[in-house]
Design a protein around this motif. Structure first.
Motif, PDB file in Angstrom:
ATOM      1  N   PHE A   1       0.814  -1.211   0.000  1.00  0.00           N
ATOM      2  CA  PHE A   1       0.000   0.000   0.000  1.00  0.00           C
ATOM      3  C   PHE A   1       0.850   1.264   0.000  1.00  0.00           C
ATOM      4  N   PHE A   2       2.059   1.185   0.523  1.00  0.00           N
ATOM      5  CA  PHE A   2       3.040   2.251   0.333  1.00  0.00           C
ATOM      6  C   PHE A   2       3.217   2.500  -1.163  1.00  0.00           C
ATOM      7  N   ALA A   3       3.354   1.420  -1.913  1.00  0.00           N
ATOM      8  CA  ALA A   3       3.543   1.529  -3.359  1.00  0.00           C
ATOM      9  C   ALA A   3       2.288   2.041  -4.052  1.00  0.00           C
ATOM     10  N   LEU A   4       1.109   1.533  -3.669  1.00  0.00           N
ATOM     11  CA  LEU A   4      -0.128   1.900  -4.356  1.00  0.00           C
ATOM     12  C   LEU A   4      -0.444   3.391  -4.195  1.00  0.00           C
ATOM     13  N   PHE A   5      -0.407   3.885  -2.968  1.00  0.00           N
ATOM     14  CA  PHE A   5      -0.767   5.278  -2.746  1.00  0.00           C
ATOM     15  C   PHE A   5       0.306   6.211  -3.303  1.00  0.00           C
ATOM     16  N   GLY A   6       1.571   5.803  -3.216  1.00  0.00           N
ATOM     17  CA  GLY A   6       2.626   6.594  -3.826  1.00  0.00           C
ATOM     18  C   GLY A   6       2.456   6.670  -5.329  1.00  0.00           C
ATOM     19  N   PHE A   7       2.063   5.551  -5.932  1.00  0.00           N
ATOM     20  CA  PHE A   7       1.827   5.518  -7.383  1.00  0.00           C
ATOM     21  C   PHE A   7       0.703   6.464  -7.777  1.00  0.00           C
ATOM     22  N   ILE A   8      -0.439   6.393  -7.068  1.00  0.00           N
ATOM     23  CA  ILE A   8      -1.576   7.245  -7.406  1.00  0.00           C
ATOM     24  C   ILE A   8      -1.208   8.719  -7.257  1.00  0.00           C
ATOM     25  N   PHE A   9      -0.448   9.037  -6.199  1.00  0.00           N
ATOM     26  CA  PHE A   9      -0.024  10.427  -5.982  1.00  0.00           C
ATOM     27  C   PHE A   9       0.793  10.952  -7.156  1.00  0.00           C
ATOM     28  N   MET A  10       1.713  10.142  -7.647  1.00  0.00           N
ATOM     29  CA  MET A  10       2.604  10.596  -8.718  1.00  0.00           C
ATOM     30  C   MET A  10       1.921  10.570 -10.084  1.00  0.00           C
ATOM     31  N   ILE A  11       1.202   9.482 -10.365  1.00  0.00           N
ATOM     32  CA  ILE A  11       0.708   9.297 -11.731  1.00  0.00           C
ATOM     33  C   ILE A  11      -0.423  10.262 -12.063  1.00  0.00           C
ATOM     34  N   THR A  12      -1.240  10.656 -11.060  1.00  0.00           N
ATOM     35  CA  THR A  12      -2.320  11.599 -11.356  1.00  0.00           C
ATOM     36  C   THR A  12      -1.761  12.956 -11.774  1.00  0.00           C
TER      37      THR A  12
END
Length: 524
Positions: free
Chosen positions: A271-282
Protein backbone atom coordinates in the motif's frame (compact mmCIF):
# COMPACT_ATOMS: atom_id res chain seq x y z
CA UNK A 1 -26.89 -18.96 5.53
CA UNK A 2 -26.12 -18.39 1.83
CA UNK A 3 -22.42 -17.68 1.71
CA UNK A 4 -22.37 -15.93 -1.70
CA UNK A 5 -24.90 -13.37 -0.45
CA UNK A 6 -22.94 -12.88 2.77
CA UNK A 7 -19.78 -12.26 0.80
CA UNK A 8 -21.55 -9.88 -1.60
CA UNK A 9 -22.86 -7.80 1.32
CA UNK A 10 -19.42 -7.59 2.92
CA UNK A 11 -17.82 -6.61 -0.39
CA UNK A 12 -20.31 -3.76 -0.87
CA UNK A 13 -19.39 -2.39 2.56
CA UNK A 14 -15.65 -2.73 1.90
CA UNK A 15 -16.01 -1.10 -1.52
CA UNK A 16 -17.73 1.99 -0.11
CA UNK A 17 -15.09 2.55 2.58
CA UNK A 18 -12.13 2.12 0.22
CA UNK A 19 -13.68 4.20 -2.56
CA UNK A 20 -13.82 7.15 -0.20
CA UNK A 21 -10.07 7.09 0.47
CA UNK A 22 -9.40 8.56 -3.00
CA UNK A 23 -12.73 9.84 -4.36
CA UNK A 24 -12.39 13.32 -2.85
CA UNK A 25 -8.95 14.08 -4.32
CA UNK A 26 -10.24 15.10 -7.74
CA UNK A 27 -12.51 17.73 -6.16
CA UNK A 28 -9.71 19.64 -4.43
CA UNK A 29 -9.26 22.32 -7.15
CA UNK A 30 -13.03 22.93 -7.09
CA UNK A 31 -13.02 23.29 -3.30
CA UNK A 32 -10.47 26.08 -3.63
CA UNK A 33 -12.94 28.00 -5.81
CA UNK A 34 -16.21 27.15 -4.04
CA UNK A 35 -15.10 27.12 -0.37
CA UNK A 36 -11.98 29.32 -0.55
CA UNK A 37 -9.99 26.43 0.93
CA UNK A 38 -6.28 27.00 1.61
CA UNK A 39 -3.58 24.42 0.88
CA UNK A 40 -3.52 23.44 4.55
CA UNK A 41 -7.31 23.03 4.62
CA UNK A 42 -7.20 20.93 1.44
CA UNK A 43 -4.66 18.64 3.06
CA UNK A 44 -6.88 18.16 6.10
CA UNK A 45 -9.99 17.55 4.01
CA UNK A 46 -8.10 14.52 2.67
CA UNK A 47 -6.20 13.55 5.81
CA UNK A 48 -8.93 13.93 8.47
CA UNK A 49 -10.61 10.81 7.11
CA UNK A 50 -7.45 8.70 7.09
CA UNK A 51 -6.25 9.99 10.48
CA UNK A 52 -9.42 9.06 12.38
CA UNK A 53 -9.80 5.86 10.35
CA UNK A 54 -6.29 4.71 11.29
CA UNK A 55 -6.40 5.91 14.89
CA UNK A 56 -9.53 3.93 15.77
CA UNK A 57 -8.94 0.74 13.77
CA UNK A 58 -7.44 -1.40 16.54
CA UNK A 59 -9.98 -0.23 19.10
CA UNK A 60 -12.91 -0.78 16.73
CA UNK A 61 -11.68 -4.20 15.62
CA UNK A 62 -11.28 -5.39 19.18
CA UNK A 63 -14.64 -3.91 20.19
CA UNK A 64 -16.38 -5.69 17.31
CA UNK A 65 -15.06 -9.03 18.63
CA UNK A 66 -16.60 -8.24 22.00
CA UNK A 67 -19.96 -6.60 21.19
CA UNK A 68 -20.70 -8.22 17.83
CA UNK A 69 -19.29 -7.79 14.34
CA UNK A 70 -22.56 -7.51 12.45
CA UNK A 71 -23.90 -4.82 14.78
CA UNK A 72 -20.64 -2.87 14.57
CA UNK A 73 -20.70 -3.12 10.76
CA UNK A 74 -24.27 -1.83 10.44
CA UNK A 75 -23.66 0.98 12.95
CA UNK A 76 -20.46 1.97 11.16
CA UNK A 77 -22.23 2.16 7.79
CA UNK A 78 -24.87 4.37 9.42
CA UNK A 79 -22.24 6.75 10.84
CA UNK A 80 -20.36 6.79 7.53
CA UNK A 81 -23.47 7.46 5.43
CA UNK A 82 -24.86 10.22 7.64
CA UNK A 83 -21.48 11.97 7.88
CA UNK A 84 -21.04 11.75 4.12
CA UNK A 85 -24.46 13.36 3.55
CA UNK A 86 -23.54 16.06 6.07
CA UNK A 87 -20.32 16.69 4.11
CA UNK A 88 -22.38 17.58 1.05
CA UNK A 89 -24.26 20.20 3.07
CA UNK A 90 -21.17 21.99 4.40
CA UNK A 91 -20.47 25.59 3.48
CA UNK A 92 -16.87 26.07 4.66
CA UNK A 93 -13.67 23.98 4.89
CA UNK A 94 -13.80 23.56 8.68
CA UNK A 95 -17.23 21.95 8.51
CA UNK A 96 -16.10 19.63 5.73
CA UNK A 97 -13.00 18.59 7.70
CA UNK A 98 -15.22 17.66 10.67
CA UNK A 99 -17.55 15.67 8.40
CA UNK A 100 -14.59 13.81 6.91
CA UNK A 101 -13.31 12.98 10.40
CA UNK A 102 -16.69 11.48 11.38
CA UNK A 103 -16.68 9.52 8.12
CA UNK A 104 -13.31 8.14 9.26
CA UNK A 105 -14.96 6.98 12.50
CA UNK A 106 -17.59 5.11 10.50
CA UNK A 107 -14.92 3.58 8.27
CA UNK A 108 -12.98 2.35 11.31
CA UNK A 109 -16.13 0.63 12.57
CA UNK A 110 -16.84 -0.99 9.20
CA UNK A 111 -13.61 -2.19 7.64
CA UNK A 112 -12.25 -4.59 10.30
CA UNK A 113 -15.70 -6.14 10.67
CA UNK A 114 -15.87 -7.04 6.97
CA UNK A 115 -12.66 -9.08 7.02
CA UNK A 116 -13.30 -10.67 10.42
CA UNK A 117 -16.75 -11.82 9.29
CA UNK A 118 -15.17 -13.36 6.19
CA UNK A 119 -12.74 -15.26 8.43
CA UNK A 120 -15.61 -16.54 10.57
CA UNK A 121 -17.98 -17.48 7.73
CA UNK A 122 -15.42 -19.02 5.36
CA UNK A 123 -13.54 -21.44 7.60
CA UNK A 124 -11.83 -23.83 5.15
CA UNK A 125 -8.54 -22.39 3.86
CA UNK A 126 -9.38 -22.71 0.18
CA UNK A 127 -12.76 -20.97 0.42
CA UNK A 128 -11.36 -18.40 2.83
CA UNK A 129 -8.54 -17.64 0.39
CA UNK A 130 -11.04 -17.16 -2.44
CA UNK A 131 -13.20 -14.87 -0.29
CA UNK A 132 -10.22 -12.81 0.87
CA UNK A 133 -9.00 -12.64 -2.73
CA UNK A 134 -12.32 -11.08 -3.75
CA UNK A 135 -12.21 -8.81 -0.69
CA UNK A 136 -8.71 -7.67 -1.65
CA UNK A 137 -9.75 -7.22 -5.27
CA UNK A 138 -12.70 -5.07 -4.19
CA UNK A 139 -10.60 -2.94 -1.85
CA UNK A 140 -7.77 -2.40 -4.34
CA UNK A 141 -10.09 -1.71 -7.25
CA UNK A 142 -12.14 0.75 -5.16
CA UNK A 143 -9.02 2.78 -4.31
CA UNK A 144 -8.03 2.91 -7.98
CA UNK A 145 -11.61 3.63 -9.12
CA UNK A 146 -12.08 6.51 -6.65
CA UNK A 147 -10.69 9.15 -9.04
CA UNK A 148 -12.90 7.82 -11.87
CA UNK A 149 -16.12 7.92 -9.86
CA UNK A 150 -15.19 11.24 -8.28
CA UNK A 151 -14.27 12.77 -11.63
CA UNK A 152 -17.55 11.70 -13.23
CA UNK A 153 -19.65 13.00 -10.32
CA UNK A 154 -17.70 16.26 -10.27
CA UNK A 155 -18.19 16.89 -13.97
CA UNK A 156 -21.88 15.94 -13.96
CA UNK A 157 -23.21 17.31 -10.67
CA UNK A 158 -20.57 19.28 -8.75
CA UNK A 159 -18.42 18.53 -5.71
CA UNK A 160 -21.30 18.02 -3.24
CA UNK A 161 -22.45 14.97 -5.23
CA UNK A 162 -19.24 13.16 -4.22
CA UNK A 163 -20.51 13.19 -0.64
CA UNK A 164 -24.25 12.81 -1.27
CA UNK A 165 -23.64 9.75 -3.48
CA UNK A 166 -22.01 7.76 -0.66
CA UNK A 167 -25.04 8.03 1.66
CA UNK A 168 -27.41 5.76 -0.35
CA UNK A 169 -24.54 3.33 -1.00
CA UNK A 170 -23.96 3.07 2.76
CA UNK A 171 -27.70 2.66 3.41
CA UNK A 172 -28.00 -0.09 0.79
CA UNK A 173 -24.94 -1.81 2.25
CA UNK A 174 -26.39 -1.69 5.77
CA UNK A 175 -29.69 -3.17 4.59
CA UNK A 176 -27.89 -5.89 2.64
CA UNK A 177 -25.78 -6.78 5.70
CA UNK A 178 -28.82 -6.81 7.99
CA UNK A 179 -30.65 -9.27 5.72
CA UNK A 180 -27.83 -11.68 4.87
CA UNK A 181 -24.93 -11.63 7.35
CA UNK A 182 -25.03 -13.86 10.46
CA UNK A 183 -24.31 -12.43 13.88
CA UNK A 184 -20.83 -13.14 15.17
CA UNK A 185 -18.63 -12.24 18.13
CA UNK A 186 -15.99 -13.69 20.44
CA UNK A 187 -17.86 -16.40 22.38
CA UNK A 188 -15.79 -15.71 25.51
CA UNK A 189 -16.72 -11.99 25.39
CA UNK A 190 -13.87 -10.71 27.59
CA UNK A 191 -14.17 -7.35 29.27
CA UNK A 192 -13.09 -4.24 27.39
CA UNK A 193 -9.38 -3.46 27.62
CA UNK A 194 -9.69 0.29 28.27
CA UNK A 195 -5.95 0.81 28.67
CA UNK A 196 -5.23 -0.94 25.40
CA UNK A 197 -7.94 1.06 23.64
CA UNK A 198 -6.54 4.36 24.90
CA UNK A 199 -2.87 3.62 24.21
CA UNK A 200 -3.46 2.10 20.75
CA UNK A 201 -5.65 5.01 19.65
CA UNK A 202 -3.18 7.63 20.90
CA UNK A 203 -0.22 5.81 19.34
CA UNK A 204 -1.83 5.38 15.91
CA UNK A 205 -3.21 8.93 15.86
CA UNK A 206 0.16 10.47 16.74
CA UNK A 207 2.08 8.28 14.30
CA UNK A 208 -0.22 9.02 11.35
CA UNK A 209 -0.38 12.73 12.25
CA UNK A 210 3.42 12.95 12.38
CA UNK A 211 3.77 11.20 9.03
CA UNK A 212 1.18 13.53 7.48
CA UNK A 213 2.87 16.67 8.83
CA UNK A 214 6.51 15.61 8.34
CA UNK A 215 6.75 16.77 4.70
CA UNK A 216 5.60 20.26 5.77
CA UNK A 217 7.89 20.63 8.79
CA UNK A 218 10.79 18.46 7.60
CA UNK A 219 11.48 14.82 8.46
CA UNK A 220 14.41 15.84 10.64
CA UNK A 221 12.69 18.79 12.33
CA UNK A 222 12.31 18.86 16.10
CA UNK A 223 8.54 18.52 15.73
CA UNK A 224 8.78 15.42 13.54
CA UNK A 225 11.47 13.75 15.64
CA UNK A 226 9.49 14.44 18.82
CA UNK A 227 6.34 13.05 17.22
CA UNK A 228 8.00 9.82 16.14
CA UNK A 229 9.75 9.47 19.51
CA UNK A 230 6.52 9.94 21.46
CA UNK A 231 4.72 7.48 19.15
CA UNK A 232 7.48 4.95 19.87
CA UNK A 233 7.05 5.54 23.61
CA UNK A 234 3.29 5.00 23.31
CA UNK A 235 3.91 1.83 21.29
CA UNK A 236 6.23 0.54 24.01
CA UNK A 237 3.66 1.39 26.66
CA UNK A 238 0.93 -0.36 24.65
CA UNK A 239 3.03 -3.52 24.29
CA UNK A 240 3.92 -3.51 28.00
CA UNK A 241 0.28 -3.04 28.93
CA UNK A 242 -0.96 -5.80 26.62
CA UNK A 243 1.63 -8.23 28.02
CA UNK A 244 0.54 -7.43 31.58
CA UNK A 245 -3.26 -7.54 31.41
CA UNK A 246 -5.17 -10.82 31.59
CA UNK A 247 -7.47 -10.07 28.65
CA UNK A 248 -5.56 -7.88 26.14
CA UNK A 249 -7.24 -6.35 23.09
CA UNK A 250 -4.29 -7.54 20.97
CA UNK A 251 -2.13 -10.58 21.68
CA UNK A 252 1.24 -8.99 20.86
CA UNK A 253 2.82 -12.44 20.90
CA UNK A 254 1.27 -12.86 17.46
CA UNK A 255 4.16 -10.77 16.12
CA UNK A 256 6.57 -13.53 17.14
CA UNK A 257 4.95 -15.57 14.38
CA UNK A 258 6.98 -14.77 11.26
CA UNK A 259 4.02 -15.53 9.02
CA UNK A 260 2.00 -12.83 10.77
CA UNK A 261 4.79 -10.24 11.01
CA UNK A 262 6.22 -10.67 7.51
CA UNK A 263 2.75 -10.71 5.97
CA UNK A 264 1.85 -7.49 7.83
CA UNK A 265 5.04 -5.84 6.56
CA UNK A 266 4.25 -7.00 3.01
CA UNK A 267 0.80 -5.41 3.16
CA UNK A 268 2.36 -2.17 4.43
CA UNK A 269 4.83 -2.11 1.55
CA UNK A 270 2.20 -2.91 -1.09
CA UNK A 271 0.00 0.00 0.00
CA UNK A 272 3.04 2.25 0.33
CA UNK A 273 3.54 1.53 -3.36
CA UNK A 274 -0.13 1.90 -4.36
CA UNK A 275 -0.77 5.28 -2.75
CA UNK A 276 2.63 6.59 -3.83
CA UNK A 277 1.83 5.52 -7.38
CA UNK A 278 -1.58 7.25 -7.41
CA UNK A 279 -0.02 10.43 -5.98
CA UNK A 280 2.60 10.60 -8.72
CA UNK A 281 0.71 9.30 -11.73
CA UNK A 282 -2.32 11.60 -11.36
CA UNK A 283 -0.02 14.63 -11.56
CA UNK A 284 1.75 13.12 -14.58
CA UNK A 285 -1.55 12.46 -16.35
CA UNK A 286 -3.10 15.86 -15.68
CA UNK A 287 -0.08 18.09 -16.20
CA UNK A 288 1.87 16.32 -18.95
CA UNK A 289 -0.75 14.26 -20.73
CA UNK A 290 -3.47 16.91 -20.47
CA UNK A 291 -6.12 14.56 -19.07
CA UNK A 292 -9.02 16.07 -17.12
CA UNK A 293 -10.08 14.66 -13.71
CA UNK A 294 -12.41 12.01 -15.19
CA UNK A 295 -10.05 11.14 -18.03
CA UNK A 296 -7.13 10.75 -15.61
CA UNK A 297 -9.21 8.34 -13.56
CA UNK A 298 -10.29 6.34 -16.61
CA UNK A 299 -6.67 6.00 -17.70
CA UNK A 300 -6.00 4.26 -14.35
CA UNK A 301 -8.31 1.38 -15.28
CA UNK A 302 -5.41 -0.98 -16.16
CA UNK A 303 -4.33 -0.78 -12.51
CA UNK A 304 -7.84 -1.32 -11.12
CA UNK A 305 -8.48 -4.27 -13.43
CA UNK A 306 -5.16 -6.00 -12.89
CA UNK A 307 -5.31 -5.55 -9.10
CA UNK A 308 -8.76 -7.15 -9.06
CA UNK A 309 -7.76 -10.11 -11.22
CA UNK A 310 -4.41 -10.69 -9.52
CA UNK A 311 -5.91 -10.52 -6.02
CA UNK A 312 -8.21 -13.45 -6.77
CA UNK A 313 -5.53 -15.37 -8.68
CA UNK A 314 -2.85 -14.61 -6.09
CA UNK A 315 -4.72 -16.21 -3.19
CA UNK A 316 -5.35 -19.33 -5.27
CA UNK A 317 -1.67 -19.56 -6.17
CA UNK A 318 -0.68 -19.02 -2.54
CA UNK A 319 -2.80 -21.99 -1.45
CA UNK A 320 -1.28 -24.16 -4.16
CA UNK A 321 2.36 -23.04 -4.27
CA UNK A 322 2.84 -21.22 -0.97
CA UNK A 323 2.55 -17.66 0.27
CA UNK A 324 6.29 -17.00 0.21
CA UNK A 325 6.84 -17.34 -3.52
CA UNK A 326 3.66 -15.49 -4.53
CA UNK A 327 4.14 -12.49 -2.21
CA UNK A 328 7.84 -12.19 -3.00
CA UNK A 329 7.10 -12.45 -6.71
CA UNK A 330 4.47 -9.73 -6.41
CA UNK A 331 6.90 -7.37 -4.69
CA UNK A 332 9.53 -8.08 -7.37
CA UNK A 333 6.96 -7.07 -10.00
CA UNK A 334 6.19 -3.86 -8.09
CA UNK A 335 9.91 -3.05 -7.84
CA UNK A 336 10.35 -3.73 -11.56
CA UNK A 337 7.41 -1.46 -12.39
CA UNK A 338 8.84 1.44 -10.40
CA UNK A 339 12.29 1.01 -11.89
CA UNK A 340 10.79 1.05 -15.39
CA UNK A 341 8.37 3.93 -14.84
CA UNK A 342 11.19 6.06 -13.39
CA UNK A 343 12.49 6.35 -16.98
CA UNK A 344 9.22 7.89 -18.25
CA UNK A 345 9.15 11.29 -19.94
CA UNK A 346 6.42 13.56 -21.22
CA UNK A 347 6.54 11.75 -24.58
CA UNK A 348 6.14 8.21 -23.21
CA UNK A 349 3.15 6.63 -24.96
CA UNK A 350 0.04 5.63 -23.05
CA UNK A 351 0.38 2.07 -24.40
CA UNK A 352 3.70 1.81 -22.57
CA UNK A 353 2.23 3.33 -19.42
CA UNK A 354 -0.75 0.94 -19.58
CA UNK A 355 1.61 -2.06 -19.76
CA UNK A 356 3.56 -0.68 -16.82
CA UNK A 357 0.33 -0.33 -14.83
CA UNK A 358 -0.68 -3.93 -15.58
CA UNK A 359 2.66 -5.10 -14.17
CA UNK A 360 2.15 -2.94 -11.09
CA UNK A 361 -1.45 -4.06 -10.54
CA UNK A 362 -0.46 -7.70 -10.90
CA UNK A 363 2.32 -7.30 -8.37
CA UNK A 364 -0.01 -5.44 -6.02
CA UNK A 365 -2.66 -8.16 -6.20
CA UNK A 366 -0.12 -10.96 -5.74
CA UNK A 367 1.23 -9.21 -2.65
CA UNK A 368 -1.68 -7.76 -0.72
CA UNK A 369 -4.40 -10.41 -0.93
CA UNK A 370 -2.19 -13.48 -0.20
CA UNK A 371 -0.48 -11.61 2.65
CA UNK A 372 -3.89 -10.71 4.10
CA UNK A 373 -4.93 -14.37 3.88
CA UNK A 374 -1.74 -15.30 5.73
CA UNK A 375 -2.49 -12.78 8.50
CA UNK A 376 -6.04 -14.01 9.01
CA UNK A 377 -4.86 -17.62 8.94
CA UNK A 378 -2.72 -17.00 12.03
CA UNK A 379 -5.35 -15.22 14.14
CA UNK A 380 -7.94 -17.38 15.97
CA UNK A 381 -11.40 -16.74 14.57
CA UNK A 382 -12.68 -15.52 17.92
CA UNK A 383 -10.15 -12.68 17.67
CA UNK A 384 -10.64 -12.05 13.95
CA UNK A 385 -11.77 -8.46 14.49
CA UNK A 386 -8.52 -7.30 15.99
CA UNK A 387 -6.54 -9.39 13.47
CA UNK A 388 -8.42 -7.66 10.68
CA UNK A 389 -7.74 -4.30 12.34
CA UNK A 390 -3.99 -5.00 12.34
CA UNK A 391 -4.18 -5.79 8.63
CA UNK A 392 -6.19 -2.64 7.96
CA UNK A 393 -3.86 -0.49 10.06
CA UNK A 394 -0.87 -1.69 8.04
CA UNK A 395 -2.72 -0.72 4.86
CA UNK A 396 -3.44 2.81 6.05
CA UNK A 397 0.01 3.29 7.55
CA UNK A 398 1.62 2.08 4.33
CA UNK A 399 -0.58 4.30 2.18
CA UNK A 400 0.02 7.38 4.31
CA UNK A 401 3.76 6.73 4.32
CA UNK A 402 3.71 6.21 0.56
CA UNK A 403 2.24 9.64 -0.10
CA UNK A 404 4.37 11.32 2.56
CA UNK A 405 7.73 9.73 1.73
CA UNK A 406 7.47 9.60 -2.06
CA UNK A 407 5.82 13.02 -2.07
CA UNK A 408 8.62 14.47 0.08
CA UNK A 409 11.36 13.03 -2.13
CA UNK A 410 9.63 14.33 -5.24
CA UNK A 411 8.87 17.79 -3.79
CA UNK A 412 12.35 18.43 -2.43
CA UNK A 413 14.07 17.44 -5.67
CA UNK A 414 11.52 19.30 -7.79
CA UNK A 415 12.13 22.47 -5.83
CA UNK A 416 15.93 22.23 -5.89
CA UNK A 417 16.09 21.46 -9.62
CA UNK A 418 13.56 24.19 -10.47
CA UNK A 419 15.62 26.74 -8.53
CA UNK A 420 18.58 25.95 -10.77
CA UNK A 421 16.64 25.76 -14.04
CA UNK A 422 14.31 28.78 -13.97
CA UNK A 423 15.40 31.58 -16.31
CA UNK A 424 17.09 34.53 -14.66
CA UNK A 425 14.67 37.02 -16.17
CA UNK A 426 11.59 35.56 -14.48
CA UNK A 427 9.94 38.00 -12.00
CA UNK A 428 10.42 37.05 -8.35
CA UNK A 429 6.71 36.60 -7.62
CA UNK A 430 6.30 34.32 -10.65
CA UNK A 431 9.31 32.25 -9.55
CA UNK A 432 7.84 31.87 -6.05
CA UNK A 433 4.53 30.71 -7.54
CA UNK A 434 6.31 28.17 -9.75
CA UNK A 435 7.89 26.58 -6.68
CA UNK A 436 4.46 25.83 -5.17
CA UNK A 437 3.83 22.91 -7.55
CA UNK A 438 4.41 21.81 -11.10
CA UNK A 439 0.83 22.79 -11.91
CA UNK A 440 1.49 26.32 -10.66
CA UNK A 441 4.69 26.48 -12.72
CA UNK A 442 2.85 25.44 -15.88
CA UNK A 443 0.18 28.06 -15.16
CA UNK A 444 2.94 30.67 -14.91
CA UNK A 445 4.24 29.49 -18.27
CA UNK A 446 0.77 29.76 -19.78
CA UNK A 447 0.33 33.26 -18.40
CA UNK A 448 3.63 34.39 -19.89
CA UNK A 449 2.63 32.95 -23.27
CA UNK A 450 -0.66 34.84 -23.21
CA UNK A 451 1.28 38.02 -22.35
CA UNK A 452 3.32 37.61 -25.50
CA UNK A 453 6.52 36.39 -23.83
CA UNK A 454 6.74 33.11 -25.74
CA UNK A 455 10.46 32.60 -25.21
CA UNK A 456 10.30 33.09 -21.44
CA UNK A 457 7.17 30.91 -21.29
CA UNK A 458 8.98 28.08 -23.09
CA UNK A 459 11.95 28.37 -20.72
CA UNK A 460 9.67 28.14 -17.67
CA UNK A 461 7.82 25.17 -19.15
CA UNK A 462 11.06 23.33 -19.88
CA UNK A 463 12.40 24.09 -16.39
CA UNK A 464 9.18 22.84 -14.72
CA UNK A 465 9.15 19.71 -16.87
CA UNK A 466 12.79 18.90 -16.12
CA UNK A 467 12.26 19.50 -12.40
CA UNK A 468 9.12 17.36 -12.32
CA UNK A 469 10.71 14.37 -14.01
CA UNK A 470 13.82 14.71 -11.84
CA UNK A 471 11.69 14.38 -8.70
CA UNK A 472 9.39 11.83 -10.38
CA UNK A 473 12.30 9.52 -11.22
CA UNK A 474 13.79 9.76 -7.74
CA UNK A 475 10.45 9.11 -6.01
CA UNK A 476 9.87 6.05 -8.19
CA UNK A 477 13.35 4.69 -7.50
CA UNK A 478 12.78 5.06 -3.75
CA UNK A 479 9.57 3.06 -4.11
CA UNK A 480 11.41 0.45 -6.20
CA UNK A 481 14.03 0.08 -3.47
CA UNK A 482 11.38 -0.33 -0.75
CA UNK A 483 9.54 -2.98 -2.80
CA UNK A 484 12.78 -4.85 -3.57
CA UNK A 485 13.70 -4.87 0.13
CA UNK A 486 10.21 -6.18 0.86
CA UNK A 487 10.71 -9.03 -1.60
CA UNK A 488 13.93 -10.04 0.16
CA UNK A 489 12.14 -9.85 3.51
CA UNK A 490 9.27 -12.02 2.24
CA UNK A 491 11.66 -14.65 0.90
CA UNK A 492 13.58 -14.71 4.16
CA UNK A 493 10.72 -14.64 6.67
CA UNK A 494 7.47 -15.85 5.14
CA UNK A 495 6.89 -19.60 5.52
CA UNK A 496 5.98 -21.31 2.29
CA UNK A 497 2.85 -22.83 3.82
CA UNK A 498 1.10 -22.77 7.20
CA UNK A 499 2.69 -25.30 9.57
CA UNK A 500 -0.64 -27.12 9.81
CA UNK A 501 -4.10 -26.77 8.29
CA UNK A 502 -5.50 -23.53 9.65
CA UNK A 503 -9.00 -24.87 10.25
CA UNK A 504 -7.64 -27.38 12.76
CA UNK A 505 -6.13 -24.63 14.90
CA UNK A 506 -9.28 -22.55 15.16
CA UNK A 507 -12.09 -22.82 17.65
CA UNK A 508 -15.20 -24.01 15.79
CA UNK A 509 -17.86 -21.34 15.36
CA UNK A 510 -21.47 -22.57 15.61
CA UNK A 511 -23.47 -22.04 12.42
CA UNK A 512 -26.71 -20.08 12.70
CA UNK A 513 -29.81 -22.20 13.08
CA UNK A 514 -32.93 -21.96 10.96
CA UNK A 515 -34.54 -19.32 13.19
CA UNK A 516 -31.73 -17.54 15.01
CA UNK A 517 -27.96 -17.83 15.46
CA UNK A 518 -26.52 -20.07 18.09
CA UNK A 519 -26.33 -18.31 21.52
CA UNK A 520 -22.51 -18.51 21.60
CA UNK A 521 -22.20 -16.03 18.79
CA UNK A 522 -25.10 -13.65 19.38
CA UNK A 523 -24.38 -9.94 19.33
CA UNK A 524 -24.17 -8.36 22.72
Amino acid sequence: MRKPLVLAALLVAAFAINLDTTIVNVALPTLVEDLDATNSELQWIVDAYNLVFAALLLASGSLSDRVGRKGMLIAGLGVFGLASAAGGLTTNPDQLIVARAVMGLGAAMVFPATLSLIANVFTERGERARAIGLWGATAGAAIALGPIVGGWLLEQFGWTSIFFAMAPVAAAGAAFVALTVPTSRDPDAPRIDRGGFTLSTAMMALLILTVIEAPNHGWGSARSVAGFALAAVLLGAFIAWELRVDEPMLDVNLFRNLRFTAASASVTISFFALFGFIFMITQYFQFFKGYGPLSAGVHLLPVATSVAVASVLGTKLAVRFGTKIVVAGGLVAVAGFYAWVSTSTGTTSYDTIALQMVIFGTGMGFTSAPATEAIMGVVPRAKAGVGSAVNDATRLLGGTLGVAVIGSVYASLYSSRLREALPAGLPENAAATAHDSVGAALNVSGGLAQAGQAGLAADVHDAASAAFFHGFAAGNLVAAGVAAAGAVMALALLPAQPPEPVAETLEPLPAPGPVQPAPAVLDA
